[in-house]
Design a protein around this motif. Structure first.
Motif, PDB file in Angstrom:
ATOM      1  N   ILE A 125       0.836  -1.199   0.000  1.00  0.00           N
ATOM      2  CA  ILE A 125       0.000   0.000   0.000  1.00  0.00           C
ATOM      3  C   ILE A 125       0.870   1.247   0.000  1.00  0.00           C
ATOM      4  CG2 ILE A 125      -1.686   1.323   1.360  1.00  0.00           C
ATOM      5  CD1 ILE A 125      -2.651  -1.500   2.397  1.00  0.00           C
ATOM      6  N   SER A 126       1.892   1.235   0.850  1.00  0.00           N
ATOM      7  CA  SER A 126       2.848   2.338   0.937  1.00  0.00           C
ATOM      8  C   SER A 126       4.120   1.818   1.578  1.00  0.00           C
ATOM      9  CB  SER A 126       2.262   3.482   1.783  1.00  0.00           C
ATOM     10  OG  SER A 126       3.252   4.459   2.065  1.00  0.00           O
ATOM     11  N   GLY A 127       5.247   2.424   1.219  1.00  0.00           N
ATOM     12  CA  GLY A 127       6.503   2.029   1.853  1.00  0.00           C
ATOM     13  C   GLY A 127       6.470   2.208   3.354  1.00  0.00           C
ATOM     14  N   ALA A 128       5.616   3.129   3.827  1.00  0.00           N
ATOM     15  CA  ALA A 128       5.489   3.377   5.264  1.00  0.00           C
ATOM     16  C   ALA A 128       4.280   2.656   5.849  1.00  0.00           C
ATOM     17  CB  ALA A 128       5.369   4.876   5.534  1.00  0.00           C
ATOM     18  N   GLY A 129       3.714   1.712   5.109  1.00  0.00           N
ATOM     19  CA  GLY A 129       2.555   0.978   5.608  1.00  0.00           C
ATOM     20  C   GLY A 129       1.265   1.737   5.378  1.00  0.00           C
ATOM     21  N   MET A 130       1.256   2.999   5.776  1.00  0.00           N
ATOM     22  CA  MET A 130       0.180   3.941   5.462  1.00  0.00           C
ATOM     23  C   MET A 130       0.838   5.136   4.791  1.00  0.00           C
ATOM     24  SD  MET A 130      -2.173   3.882   8.928  1.00  0.00           S
ATOM     25  CE  MET A 130      -0.817   4.116  10.100  1.00  0.00           C
ATOM     26  N   ASP A 131       0.233   5.651   3.731  1.00  0.00           N
ATOM     27  CA  ASP A 131       0.819   6.787   3.028  1.00  0.00           C
ATOM     28  C   ASP A 131       0.852   7.987   3.969  1.00  0.00           C
ATOM     29  OD1 ASP A 131       1.374   9.017   1.408  1.00  0.00           O
ATOM     30  OD2 ASP A 131       0.530   8.013  -0.348  1.00  0.00           O
ATOM     31  N   THR A 132       2.055   8.415   4.300  1.00  0.00           N
ATOM     32  CA  THR A 132       2.207   9.481   5.287  1.00  0.00           C
ATOM     33  C   THR A 132       1.651  10.807   4.794  1.00  0.00           C
ATOM     34  OG1 THR A 132       4.435   9.886   4.465  1.00  0.00           O
ATOM     35  CG2 THR A 132       4.215   8.418   6.347  1.00  0.00           C
ATOM     36  N   ASN A 133       1.566  10.987   3.487  1.00  0.00           N
ATOM     37  CA  ASN A 133       0.985  12.218   2.948  1.00  0.00           C
ATOM     38  C   ASN A 133      -0.539  12.207   3.072  1.00  0.00           C
ATOM     39  OD1 ASN A 133       3.383  13.699   1.659  1.00  0.00           O
ATOM     40  ND2 ASN A 133       3.595  11.601   0.909  1.00  0.00           N
ATOM     41  N   VAL A 134      -1.123  11.026   3.156  1.00  0.00           N
ATOM     42  CA  VAL A 134      -2.569  10.912   3.379  1.00  0.00           C
ATOM     43  C   VAL A 134      -2.911  11.123   4.850  1.00  0.00           C
ATOM     44  CG1 VAL A 134      -4.550   9.331   3.300  1.00  0.00           C
ATOM     45  CG2 VAL A 134      -2.949   9.427   1.377  1.00  0.00           C
ATOM     46  N   ILE A 135      -2.059  10.615   5.751  1.00  0.00           N
ATOM     47  CA  ILE A 135      -2.377  10.711   7.180  1.00  0.00           C
ATOM     48  C   ILE A 135      -1.707  11.904   7.863  1.00  0.00           C
ATOM     49  CG2 ILE A 135      -2.734   8.218   7.336  1.00  0.00           C
ATOM     50  CD1 ILE A 135      -0.014   8.015   8.741  1.00  0.00           C
ATOM     51  N   GLY A 136      -0.808  12.598   7.147  1.00  0.00           N
ATOM     52  CA  GLY A 136      -0.186  13.787   7.714  1.00  0.00           C
ATOM     53  C   GLY A 136       0.861  13.514   8.767  1.00  0.00           C
ATOM     54  N   ARG A 137       1.532  12.374   8.679  1.00  0.00           N
ATOM     55  CA  ARG A 137       2.559  12.018   9.665  1.00  0.00           C
ATOM     56  C   ARG A 137       3.751  11.371   8.988  1.00  0.00           C
ATOM     57  NH1 ARG A 137      -0.795   9.216  14.747  1.00  0.00           N
ATOM     58  NH2 ARG A 137      -2.158  11.024  15.158  1.00  0.00           N
ATOM     59  N   TYR A 138       4.939  11.989   9.116  1.00  0.00           N
ATOM     60  CA  TYR A 138       6.183  11.356   8.676  1.00  0.00           C
ATOM     61  C   TYR A 138       6.825  10.599   9.835  1.00  0.00           C
ATOM     62  CZ  TYR A 138       6.298  14.344   4.467  1.00  0.00           C
ATOM     63  OH  TYR A 138       6.026  14.968   3.273  1.00  0.00           O
ATOM     64  N   ARG A 139       6.901  11.270  10.995  1.00  0.00           N
ATOM     65  CA  ARG A 139       7.565  10.734  12.188  1.00  0.00           C
ATOM     66  C   ARG A 139       9.014  10.340  11.894  1.00  0.00           C
ATOM     67  NH1 ARG A 139       3.464  12.860  13.720  1.00  0.00           N
ATOM     68  NH2 ARG A 139       2.026  12.038  15.295  1.00  0.00           N
ATOM     69  N   VAL A 140       9.739  11.280  11.282  1.00  0.00           N
ATOM     70  CA  VAL A 140      11.137  11.064  10.916  1.00  0.00           C
ATOM     71  C   VAL A 140      11.972  12.160  11.560  1.00  0.00           C
ATOM     72  CG1 VAL A 140      12.765  11.037   8.990  1.00  0.00           C
ATOM     73  CG2 VAL A 140      10.538   9.958   8.738  1.00  0.00           C
ATOM     74  N   LEU A 141      13.146  11.801  12.073  1.00  0.00           N
ATOM     75  CA  LEU A 141      14.043  12.787  12.662  1.00  0.00           C
ATOM     76  C   LEU A 141      14.426  13.844  11.624  1.00  0.00           C
ATOM     77  CD1 LEU A 141      16.483  10.502  14.705  1.00  0.00           C
ATOM     78  CD2 LEU A 141      14.611  11.905  15.601  1.00  0.00           C
ATOM     79  N   ASN A 142      14.488  15.085  12.059  1.00  0.00           N
ATOM     80  CA  ASN A 142      14.943  16.204  11.229  1.00  0.00           C
ATOM     81  C   ASN A 142      14.054  16.458  10.012  1.00  0.00           C
ATOM     82  OD1 ASN A 142      17.193  16.487  12.944  1.00  0.00           O
ATOM     83  ND2 ASN A 142      18.326  14.953  11.773  1.00  0.00           N
ATOM     84  N   ALA A 143      12.800  16.021  10.064  1.00  0.00           N
ATOM     85  CA  ALA A 143      11.848  16.305   8.974  1.00  0.00           C
ATOM     86  C   ALA A 143      10.503  16.647   9.605  1.00  0.00           C
ATOM     87  CB  ALA A 143      11.706  15.109   8.042  1.00  0.00           C
ATOM     88  N   ASP A 144       9.988  17.826   9.274  1.00  0.00           N
ATOM     89  CA  ASP A 144       8.689  18.232   9.803  1.00  0.00           C
ATOM     90  C   ASP A 144       7.573  17.427   9.157  1.00  0.00           C
ATOM     91  OD1 ASP A 144       9.901  20.195  11.359  1.00  0.00           O
ATOM     92  OD2 ASP A 144       9.722  21.709   9.785  1.00  0.00           O
TER      93      ASP A 144
END
Length: 437
Positions: free
Chosen positions: A279-298
């Motif tokens: 579905i997405s490399g992050a399991g859920m598309d972070t652009n759809v859910i509004g969450r990256y949860r990555v260091l040094n990235a807003d």
């Protein structure tokens, strides 16, 4: 590990009325390529294939999940290459996916419909890489690795979708460049890339590493795909190696305009039926859910979602629960699906540890929803802005609470009222015609 039972959770929470839902069809206007496979085959003419001697081998790097009719695209590209007198070989370009093993990467390709029989070419899934050079990125020195299977060929091209990335934003995100750097870098290359990107920035790291690959590998270029809201092919383009860094930003702009999004930007509770690597490399598309949860990235500015409940893993993700940490609540059934080794292989390679964390675990749907609503402060159920989706890829059919209805955009139509019921704690929707607003 023992988690609280339904009875224990119910005792701790007390009563919590649930919002009422309606079923919605969301179908914004989009563009679509009628025959993507034939278009991809024709786009090979943009690449410098005439410079290759007859019988030369061409490594075709593939492996991104969720691309519309990827097996048809790859089969057409393989056939097109063979008709031009060269010998294609498919090389998994997926970093550490599949547990960072050759067998696992073959399994991932098979799950995408890509087998030797289906596409008409051998698959070389070796995980070995060659260190083709080092490059300075800020204060870091990045070792650049490329798949030995790719380098053993006379030429290399990759096939990938250009789209917003799930960890960062910039002029270049997910596409041909990243597939060459992290995908064909296999586990060692992907790990080195992510380590440098976390401290020095993703885009500078991508550009620097791509420069090394461009200068050292027999790179033809790639076939870039852009998809529309419904994950259908909207555009296919052959991009020569020397044009990748210049062309990808424009393709990314188009991808952002076409991408699937939720129909509203302000959500109290998002319920996601399934997450998964296909579905997405992050399991859920972070652009759809509004969450990256990555260091040094807003995180993205929109959408603004207060809580996420992830109900489970897709069958095709084969236990890889990377992304479950993006949720606030999950349920025991999802934990039972987890293959921790696959999930950790992904997290340790990317350095994005938050995506592998375990959220609060509820015994079932009923308790999970009550946990989430209690965490929101036990609001008036008629005021709760809830959205319920199958996954972050399929956003055409969904359920929303009645508080959301007045904010639905053009292209979103209410199909009917829905009743949320529970059997042994498991939720399901049924049509409702009780006369309530």
């Amino acid at each position: 590990m023992e988690f609280p039972s339904h009875a224990e959770t119910e005792r701790l929470l007390g009563p919590q009325p649930l919002p009422r839902f309606v079923r919605v069809r969301y179908d914004p206007q989009t563009e679509r390529v009628t025959d993507p496979a034939s278009t991809a085959r024709a786009e090979l003419d943009r690449l410098a294939l005439d410079a290759l001697a007859p019988g030369a081998t061409v490594a075709v790097g593939v492996g991104s999940r969720g691309i519309d009719a990827l097996d048809d695209l790859v089969a057409a590209i393989v056939s097109g290459l063979a008709d031009r007198g060269v010998e294609p070989v498919v090389v998994p370009a997926m970093g550490s996916y599949g547990g960072a093993t050759a067998e696992g990467q073959r399994e991932v390709l098979a799950a995408l419909g890509i087998t030797e029989r289906r596409v008409g070419a051998p698959i070389d899934a070796r995980m070995q890489t060659k260190r083709v050079g080092d490059v300075a990125v800020g204060d870091a020195t990045l070792p650049v690795h490329v798949s030995t299977a790719a380098l053993d060929a006379d030429a290399v091209l990759v096939v990938n979708r250009v789209k917003p990335h799930t960890n960062f934003s910039g002029r270049i995100e997910s596409g041909l460049c990243k597939m060459l750097v992290a995908g064909l870098g296999k586990q060692r290359g992907a790990k080195a890339f992510h380590a440098a990107a976390i401290t020095e920035g993703y885009v500078p790291t991508l550009e620097a590493a791509f420069g090394v690959i461009h200068d050292t590998a027999p790179l033809l270029g790639g076939i870039a795909v852009v998809e529309n809201f419904h994950e259908e092919t909207a555009h296919v383009e052959g991009v020569p190696a020397g044009a990748i860094l210049d062309r990808e930003p424009d393709l990314l702009v188009r991808a952002r305009e076409e991408m699937a999004t939720l129909p509203v930007e302000d959500v109290d509770l998002l319920v996601v039926d399934e997450l998964g690597k296909e579905i997405s490399g992050a399991g859920m598309d972070t652009n759809v859910i509004g969450r990256y949860r990555v260091l040094n990235a807003d995180d993205p500015e929109t959408p603004r979602i207060k809580l996420i409940y992830a109900r489970g893993l897709s069958e095709r993700t084969k236990g890889n629960g990377n992304g479950i940490g993006l949720a606030d609540v999950t349920r025991r059934a999802a934990v039972d699906q987890l293959d921790v080794r696959k999930t950790y292989a992904n997290a340790l390679t990317s350095g994005s540890l938050a995506k592998a964390k375990l959220p609060v675990v509820a015994p079932d749907d009923e308790c999970a929803l009550r946990i989430a609503l209690a965490a929101l402060g036990g609001p008036d159920p008629d005021a709760v802005r809830a959205v319920w989706i199958e996954n972050t890829q399929d956003l055409g059919d969904l359920y929303v609470s009645t508080a959301v209805v007045d904010d639905l955009p053009a292209g979103a139509t209410v199909q009917g009222k829905a009743s949320l019921t529970f059997e042994d704690g498991t939720a399901s929707f049924a049509p409702r015609s009780d006369g309530d607003d």
